[in-house]
Design a protein around this motif. Structure first.
Motif, PDB file in Angstrom:
ATOM      1  N   THR A  68       0.802  -1.219   0.000  1.00 15.08           N
ATOM      2  CA  THR A  68       0.000   0.000   0.000  1.00 15.08           C
ATOM      3  C   THR A  68       0.838   1.274   0.000  1.00 15.08           C
ATOM      4  OG1 THR A  68      -0.152  -0.042   2.418  1.00 15.08           O
ATOM      5  CG2 THR A  68      -1.944  -1.104   1.182  1.00 15.08           C
ATOM      6  N   ASP A  69       2.150   1.144   0.188  1.00 17.02           N
ATOM      7  CA  ASP A  69       2.998   2.333   0.245  1.00 17.02           C
ATOM      8  C   ASP A  69       4.368   2.011  -0.344  1.00 17.02           C
ATOM      9  OD1 ASP A  69       4.456   4.605   0.823  1.00 17.02           O
ATOM     10  OD2 ASP A  69       4.089   4.538   2.986  1.00 17.02           O
ATOM     11  N   GLN A  72       7.716   2.324   1.411  1.00 22.75           N
ATOM     12  CA  GLN A  72       8.160   1.299   2.356  1.00 22.75           C
ATOM     13  C   GLN A  72       8.700   0.050   1.655  1.00 22.75           C
ATOM     14  OE1 GLN A  72       5.604   0.630   5.804  1.00 22.75           O
ATOM     15  NE2 GLN A  72       4.373   2.378   5.151  1.00 22.75           N
ATOM     16  N   LEU A 106      -0.558  -3.703   5.287  1.00 18.99           N
ATOM     17  CA  LEU A 106       0.383  -3.004   4.431  1.00 18.99           C
ATOM     18  C   LEU A 106       0.840  -3.830   3.236  1.00 18.99           C
ATOM     19  CD1 LEU A 106       2.649  -1.483   7.232  1.00 18.99           C
ATOM     20  CD2 LEU A 106       0.662  -0.429   6.082  1.00 18.99           C
TER      21      LEU A 106
END
Length: 115
Positions: A68-69, A72, A106
């Motif tokens: 999702t990011d 990261q 995540l």
């Protein structure tokens, strides 16, 4: 012949056909931790599901990692490479997604392995 392993409410954790094992998407159990910790948990779960299917991480063929990011991604890569021997890396794609069902999730990982 099709072999289905560990049925859940919506899928089987793994399905084997013609010597190929397809795993469904796996997320971390404790999503209160960051990307590195979630990736480590997923890798342990992958080991368990692969073992149920009679295979292991050295036989991975492909992997799709949904995160999702993208900021990261390096944390995810660090945990991924801690888990895998550099000689047995699968073909891989990292796909950025807006949502994995909960803001705390995540990463979700899907792999395919040889039996």
């Amino acid at each position: 012949m099709v072999k289905r392993i560990e049925k859940t409410k919506i899928m089987h954790r793994a399905v084997e056909h013609n010597g190929i094992v397809f795993l469904g998407g796996i997320i971390a159990d404790d999503v209160s931790v960051g990307m590195h910790g979630q990736t480590q948990q997923i890798c342990r779960k992958l080991d368990a599901v692969l073992a149920m299917a009679g295979t292991d991480r050295t036989k991975l063929l492909s992997a799709q990692l949904y995160i999702t990011d993208m900021a990261q991604k390096e944390e995810m890569n660090a945990a991924w490479l801690e888990w895998l021997d550099g000689g047995d890396l699968p073909a891989r794609a990292t796909i950025g997604v807006a949502d994995l069902g909960s803001p705390s999730v995540l990463i979700e990982v899907v792999v395919t392995a040889a039996a």
